[in-house]
Scaffold this motif. Structure first.
Motif, short mmCIF file in Angstrom:
data_model
loop_
_atom_site.label_atom_id
_atom_site.label_comp_id
_atom_site.label_asym_id
_atom_site.label_seq_id
_atom_site.Cartn_x
_atom_site.Cartn_y
_atom_site.Cartn_z
N GLN A 514 0.96 -1.25 -0.32
CA GLN A 514 0.12 -0.17 -0.24
C GLN A 514 0.66 1.59 0.23
OE1 GLN A 514 -2.96 -0.44 2.94
NE2 GLN A 514 -3.06 -2.42 2.57
N ASN A 515 2.09 0.99 -0.76
CA ASN A 515 3.22 2.21 0.25
C ASN A 515 2.92 3.17 -1.21
OD1 ASN A 515 3.92 1.30 2.32
ND2 ASN A 515 6.20 0.86 1.93
N HIS A 516 2.94 2.31 -2.46
CA HIS A 516 2.60 3.59 -3.49
C HIS A 516 0.94 4.79 -3.12
CE1 HIS A 516 -0.19 -0.23 -4.17
NE2 HIS A 516 -1.20 1.10 -4.92
N HIS A 517 -0.02 4.18 -2.49
CA HIS A 517 -0.78 5.13 -2.07
C HIS A 517 -0.69 6.25 -1.09
CE1 HIS A 517 -4.12 1.66 -0.92
NE2 HIS A 517 -3.68 1.78 -2.51
N LEU A 518 0.56 6.67 -0.83
CA LEU A 518 1.26 7.55 -0.25
C LEU A 518 1.19 8.97 -1.23
CD1 LEU A 518 3.14 6.18 2.60
CD2 LEU A 518 0.18 7.28 2.12
N VAL A 519 1.84 7.85 -2.17
CA VAL A 519 2.34 8.77 -3.61
C VAL A 519 0.96 9.20 -4.41
CG1 VAL A 519 3.83 9.10 -4.75
CG2 VAL A 519 4.33 7.92 -3.92
N PHE A 520 0.17 8.86 -4.55
CA PHE A 520 -0.78 9.25 -5.33
C PHE A 520 -1.17 10.23 -4.45
CE2 PHE A 520 -0.67 4.90 -7.74
CZ PHE A 520 -1.27 5.41 -8.55
N PHE A 521 -1.87 9.82 -3.30
CA PHE A 521 -2.18 11.30 -2.16
C PHE A 521 -1.09 12.46 -2.38
CE2 PHE A 521 -3.58 8.29 1.32
CZ PHE A 521 -4.97 8.19 0.75
N LEU A 522 0.08 13.04 -2.66
CA LEU A 522 0.76 13.64 -3.00
C LEU A 522 0.76 13.96 -3.81
CD1 LEU A 522 4.38 12.67 -0.56
CD2 LEU A 522 2.49 14.29 -0.50
N LEU A 523 0.60 13.69 -5.21
CA LEU A 523 0.31 13.98 -6.49
C LEU A 523 -1.24 14.39 -6.56
CD1 LEU A 523 1.67 10.84 -8.81
CD2 LEU A 523 2.68 13.33 -8.03
N GLU A 524 -1.99 13.81 -5.75
CA GLU A 524 -3.33 14.48 -5.92
C GLU A 524 -3.76 16.01 -5.40
OE1 GLU A 524 -7.81 13.69 -4.41
OE2 GLU A 524 -6.70 11.79 -4.30
N VAL A 525 -2.67 15.95 -3.38
CA VAL A 525 -2.31 17.86 -3.96
C VAL A 525 -1.70 18.42 -4.23
CG1 VAL A 525 -0.52 19.04 -1.47
CG2 VAL A 525 -1.39 16.74 -1.47
N PHE A 526 -0.75 18.27 -5.70
CA PHE A 526 -0.39 18.86 -6.01
C PHE A 526 -1.26 19.65 -6.98
CE2 PHE A 526 3.63 16.91 -4.78
CZ PHE A 526 4.47 17.99 -4.35
N ASN A 527 -2.10 18.60 -7.65
CA ASN A 527 -3.40 18.80 -9.04
C ASN A 527 -4.25 19.75 -8.24
OD1 ASN A 527 -1.60 16.64 -10.97
ND2 ASN A 527 -2.84 15.12 -10.42
N ASN A 528 -4.62 19.25 -6.60
CA ASN A 528 -5.61 20.47 -7.08
C ASN A 528 -5.10 21.55 -6.95
OD1 ASN A 528 -7.68 17.73 -6.09
ND2 ASN A 528 -6.54 18.11 -3.73
N LEU A 529 -3.52 22.04 -6.31
CA LEU A 529 -3.07 23.17 -5.85
C LEU A 529 -2.85 24.21 -7.35
CD1 LEU A 529 -0.75 22.43 -2.49
CD2 LEU A 529 -2.65 24.09 -2.61
N ILE A 530 -2.26 23.64 -8.30
CA ILE A 530 -1.94 23.83 -9.71
C ILE A 530 -3.41 24.00 -10.32
CG2 ILE A 530 -1.06 23.04 -12.13
CD1 ILE A 530 0.65 21.43 -10.07
N GLN A 531 -4.04 23.27 -10.68
CA GLN A 531 -5.37 23.01 -11.07
C GLN A 531 -5.88 23.93 -10.65
OE1 GLN A 531 -6.09 22.19 -13.89
NE2 GLN A 531 -5.57 20.29 -14.22
N TYR A 532 -6.92 24.36 -9.30
CA TYR A 532 -7.58 25.56 -7.92
C TYR A 532 -7.25 26.53 -7.64
CZ TYR A 532 -11.12 21.75 -9.75
OH TYR A 532 -11.90 20.39 -9.67
N GLN A 533 -5.46 26.52 -7.58
CA GLN A 533 -5.19 27.50 -6.81
C GLN A 533 -3.65 28.53 -7.56
OE1 GLN A 533 -6.46 29.63 -4.85
NE2 GLN A 533 -8.38 28.02 -4.09
N PHE A 534 -3.42 28.12 -9.15
CA PHE A 534 -2.42 27.97 -9.63
C PHE A 534 -1.95 29.58 -9.05
CE2 PHE A 534 0.06 29.84 -13.06
CZ PHE A 534 1.08 29.04 -13.18
N ASP A 535 -2.32 30.90 -8.83
CA ASP A 535 -2.28 31.98 -9.37
C ASP A 535 -0.85 32.67 -7.73
OD1 ASP A 535 -3.56 32.40 -11.73
OD2 ASP A 535 -5.66 33.28 -10.86
#
Length: 783
Positions: A514-535
């Protein structure tokens, strides 16, 4: 001399009781009155003069005498409640009976054959099982008589509350006819008048609440079970039979939330005089969290979804769920925040301000308030006041992170943050600038409360290996709030990249299913910040550009058998998960001014730890599905609590099938984990890298060109460029925001029950009510 004679006579009575082999008649008043009449023993005296061995001896060899003693003591309490205790002698008798029952009840509970005794009708004395029939003069079970008497005595004029009768009046108030709602102990929810402080009343209330806690503690003598077993004592006490249920609930809640530990602000005032109110508040919050229990099943889950009151079965839960006035919510929140913040108070004079020690009970109470009353949760989140609760919680977690003995405290704090993060407003509130410097051993930064929350995730890199089952929860909290974070500081941005760097190493990815789930979580954080709060997040974008090799390595992750074998060989050389992560902490050596590192647990602190269990993977492979063994220390004993950690899927649930599939995992129950190329490819193909790779594809050439053209060596110019840049129309279509919400379940209910009773067990050491009794909810080991 009189007090010495009193103790001597009491001790003689105890010896007589233990040496009599023949049943003593209930009508032998001269014998039984020795235990409560004409004696002035304190509760400490009773615990010293009635040894555990002698209570057990009477229970085994003269059961009828023990039964009669309990019956007669309850009878005296009932008589005191009926009469209103008008004289000092009657009050002393009542107090002696309270102390005696507080001493004896745990030894009744530890014997399975005796537990039914208090729930049988006992029209007469001299038998340990009152099998009387339901029509036997309408006799109540002894437990009900005891609880109703205690409830009456908690609103007894001139004993526990201020009398309303006119001065000089000869007629005593009739306790059975008074409206106890007029005698609520403190102003606050539903009551506007604050009665004058009376330390004698506070002391008497405290003794009664100790007896109540002792009655409720039957739960400690039952083994932990996934089945929800309602506590009959709590069920009756919080039912309609108790006419004082509403004023009692209000009194307990108001006394806790109105308490100000600092007092008048006089330095060292707590060293000059005793604060009887603090002892009362501590027991009030303990009684509250024990009574606010109800079944965690489908019905309860439905109530939590439709926000309707939980139901009338438990009146305390019902009253709590029905509080709705904003002024009441404000009173509760300000009171809890003030008490939670108390241990953080910094003064120029060391130890000059009083520090409370019941913060763990306050955390449980706050959890129950948010869980049972959704309107309160929404009130907490609609203003920045929620940050007054967030900061002390992070302080407690930071303080406990390096102490393997305090895993329980970390769990409750993380559960609360998980619950809060499931609401959009929590993420929005985190954008408020963080200016108050609390002494935490974390890097110096200038930014918002969101930065504080993310930087606090050093618990992952600098905590101990036994916190690994909480990594999923900790990252889920950041994922939930990430779409709303407008501007991360450079320190927080680097923290997120450090975590990704650590979790994306081959050896860690292949170490457990299950360790790869932690990478999925962090990538989701980056995607959220880039897509919704880039400015506003130029710091994060710059950090991603600087660490772009991490993302390229993930995209090109090798899945051939040779690479997997090499990674697993590296794993064998690593002793703990945190060993490899700790190397990146060298960049975080500058700590906040006035900070201090985590300190060992203090006496009376719930201590918890994970241990290896036969038939489970090594600690490295332990997931959120494993079993947690919490340990408690008190004086010279070690108390081990076995608590099942709540499964990730039951703790928080995504709001779409897509997210559910991300959380699905291969079982980690196998002792030997053998990753295969097919397994790696199965999740590598789903890594959400498209948004980040597109960002790098567009911005990296631009940044490199600026650096070459202008000969830049200062990152501030690059940050300015990124701040005014835009990726509108260049990124993939924004993904839907997924929020994982906490879901009530039997596992968490059992965890909270065990944790709560473990805390109460430890906090009640004067007198040590349950010490040296056969507690079964958690295991006790002597050192």
């Amino acid at each position: 001399m009189g007090n010495v004679d009193s103790k001597l006579n009491f001790r003689k009575a105890v010896i007589q009781l233990t040496t009599k082999t023949q049943p003593v008649e209930a009508t032998d008043h001269a014998f039984w009155d020795q235990f409560w009449a004409d004696t002035a023993t304190t509760v400490q005296d009773v615990f010293a003069l009635v040894p555990a061995a002698e209570i057990r001896a009477v229970r085994e060899e003269s059961p009828s005498n023990l039964a009669t003693l309990c019956y007669k003591a309850v009878e005296k309490l009932v008589q005191g409640a009926d009469s209103g205790c008008p004289s000092e002698k009657e009050r002393q008798i009542v107090l002696n009976c309270i102390r005696l029952l507080t001493r004896i009840l745990p030894y009744i509970f530890e014997d399975a054959d005796w537990r039914g005794f208090f729930w049988s009708t006992v029209p007469g004395a001299g038998r340990d099982e009152g099998g009387g029939d339901d029509d036997d003069d309408g006799a109540r079970p002894l437990a009900e008589s005891l609880l109703l008497a205690v409830s009456d005595l908690l609103f007894c004029p001139d004993f526990t509350v201020q009398s309303h009768k006119r001065t000089g009046s000869d007629t005593a108030e009739d306790i059975q006819s008074i409206d106890s709602c007029e005698y609520i102990w403190e102003a606050g929810v539903g009551f506007a008048q604050s009665p004058p402080l009376n330390y004698t009343h506070d002391l008497n209330r405290t003794e009664l609440l100790k007896l109540l806690l002792t009655c409720f503690s039957e739960a400690m003598y039952l083994p932990p079970s996934a089945d929800n077993i309602l506590n009959p004592w709590v069920t009756f006490f919080c039912a309609t039979d108790n006419r004082h249920a509403l004023p009692l609930f209000t009194s307990l809640l108001n006394v806790v939330c109105a308490y100000d530990a600092v007092g008048y602000g006089i330095p060292y005032n707590h060293l000059m005089f005793s604060d009887y109110r603090e002892v009362l508040v501590e027991h009030a919050v303990q009684v509250l969290i024990v009574t606010l229990e109800h079944e965690a099943g489908p019905a309860a889950a439905q109530h939590s979804l439709d926000h309707s009151p939980v139901g009338p079965d438990n009146l305390f839960v019902n009253y709590l769920s029905r509080i709705h006035r904003e002024e009441d919510f404000s009173f509760i929140l300000k009171g809890l925040a003030r008490l939670m913040t108390n241990p953080l108070i910094q003064t120029y004079l060391p130890n000059s301000a009083k520090k409370i020690r019941f913060h763990q009970e306050l955390l449980v109470l706050f959890w129950k308030l948010c869980d049972f009353n959704k309107k309160f949760l929404f009130f907490v989140l609609k203003s920045s006041d929620v940050l007054d609760v967030l900061v002390p919680i992070l302080f407690y977690l930071n303080d406990a992170r390096a102490d393997q003995s305090r895993v329980g405290l970390v769990h409750i704090g993380v559960f609360i943050l998980l619950l809060l993060s499931g609401e959009r407003n929590f993420g929005v509130r985190l954008n408020k600038p963080y200016s108050v410097r609390v002494p935490m051993d974390i890097p110096v930064f200038t930014g918002t409360h969101a930065d504080l929350l993310i930087i606090f995730h050093k618990i992952i890199t600098s905590g101990h290996q036994r916190l690994q089952p909480l990594f999923d929860c900790l990252l889920t909290i950041v994922v939930n709030v990430s779409p709303y974070l407008k501007s991360l500081s450079m320190v927080a941005a680097n923290k997120l990249l450090h975590l990704l760097e650590a979790f994306s190493t081959n050896w860690f990815l292949f170490s457990a299913s299950q360790n790869h789930h932690l990478v999925f979580f962090l990538l989701e954080v980056f995607n959220n910040l880039i897509q919704y709060q880039f400015d506003g997040n130029c710091n994060l974008v710059y950090a991603i550009i600087r660490k772009r090799n991490i993302f390229h390595q993930l995209a090109n992750l090798s899945s051939d058998p040779a690479t997997i074998h090499k990674a697993l060989q590296m794993k064998k050389r690593k002793k703990t998960t945190t060993a490899i992560i700790s190397r990146i902490n060298s960049q975080e050596t500058i700590s906040m001014e006035g900070s201090r590192p985590a300190i060992p647990a203090e006496p009376g602190t719930l201590k918890a730890s994970l241990v290896a269990i036969p038939g489970t993977p090594p600690l490295l492979e332990l997931s959120i599905y494993t079993v947690c063994y919490c340990s408690l220390t008190i004086r010279l004993s070690l108390v081990t609590i076995m608590v099942p950690l709540l499964p990730i899927k039951e703790a928080f649930q995504p709001e779409s099938e897509l997210a559910r599939s991300r959380l699905s995992s291969v079982s980690s129950s196998a002792v030997y984990w053998n990753p295969t190329p097919d397994w790696v490819l199965s999740w590598k193909s789903k890594l959400p890298l498209q948004t980040i790779m597109r960002l790098l594809q567009v911005l990296v050439p631009q940044v490199e060109k600026i650096c070459i053209d202008k000969g830049l060596t200062d990152e501030s110019e690059i940050l300015k460029f990124l701040q005014h840049g835009t990726l509108v129309g260049l990124l993939p279509v924004p993904h839907p925001i997924l929020i994982r919400k906490y879901q009530a379940n039997a596992g968490t209910a059992m965890w909270f029950r065990t944790y709560m009773w473990g805390v109460i067990y430890l906090r009640n050491v004067d007198p040590p009510i349950w010490y040296d009794t056969d507690v079964r909810l958690f295991e006790i080991q002597r050192i």
